[in-house]
Scaffold this motif. Structure first.
Motif, PDB file in Angstrom:
ATOM      1  N   ASN A   3       0.838  -1.199   0.000  1.00  0.00           N
ATOM      2  CA  ASN A   3       0.000   0.000   0.000  1.00  0.00           C
ATOM      3  C   ASN A   3       0.882   1.261   0.000  1.00  0.00           C
ATOM      4  OD1 ASN A   3      -2.320   1.497   0.029  1.00  0.00           O
ATOM      5  ND2 ASN A   3      -2.630   1.359   2.229  1.00  0.00           N
ATOM      6  N   ASN A   4       1.952   1.207   0.756  1.00  0.00           N
ATOM      7  CA  ASN A   4       2.886   2.338   0.841  1.00  0.00           C
ATOM      8  C   ASN A   4       3.541   2.583  -0.514  1.00  0.00           C
ATOM      9  OD1 ASN A   4       4.296   4.407   2.023  1.00  0.00           O
ATOM     10  ND2 ASN A   4       5.936   3.090   2.770  1.00  0.00           N
ATOM     11  N   THR A   5       3.910   1.537  -1.213  1.00  0.00           N
ATOM     12  CA  THR A   5       4.536   1.652  -2.525  1.00  0.00           C
ATOM     13  C   THR A   5       3.566   2.289  -3.523  1.00  0.00           C
ATOM     14  OG1 THR A   5       5.838  -0.348  -2.077  1.00  0.00           O
ATOM     15  CG2 THR A   5       5.715   0.381  -4.351  1.00  0.00           C
TER      16      THR A   5
END
Length: 87
Positions: A3-5
Motif C-alpha cells: 500500500n505504501n509503494t
C-alpha cells in the motif's frame, strides 16, 4: 508495504503533474506579460494616430470653411510646383 509503494507512486505522479502545471502557469504568465506590453504599445500608437486624424480633420474643416467663404482666393504664397494661374 505494498500500500505504501502504491501511495508513493501516486505521490510522485501528482508531484510531476504539479510541476508540469507550474511550468504551464509560468508560460501563461510570460505570454500574458508579453501581450500586455504589446497592448500598451498598440494603445500608444492608436492614440498617436487618433491625434493625427483629429488634426487632419480640423485642417480639412478649416480649408472647407475657407473655400466656402472665399478665403482661398486671397493672395498667398505658391509653391514652385503650383501653377501660377489658378484653374
Amino acid at each position: 508495504l505494498e500500500n505504501n509503494t502504491v501511495l508513493m507512486e501516486k505521490l510522485k505522479k501528482v508531484q510531476q503533474e504539479n510541476e508540469e502545471l507550474k511550468a504551464r502557469m509560468d508560460k501563461h504568465m510570460e505570454l500574458s506579460r508579453q501581450l500586455s506590453t504589446e497592448q500598451a504599445v498598440l494603445q500608444e500608437s492608436l492614440e498617436k494616430e487618433s491625434k493625427v486624424n483629429k488634426r487632419l480633420s480640423m485642417e480639412n474643416e478649416e480649408l472647407l470653411w475657407k473655400l466656402h467663404n472665399g478665403d482661398l482666393c486671397s493672395p498667398r504664397k505658391l509653391s514652385p510646383s503650383s501653377p501660377s494661374v489658378p484653374l
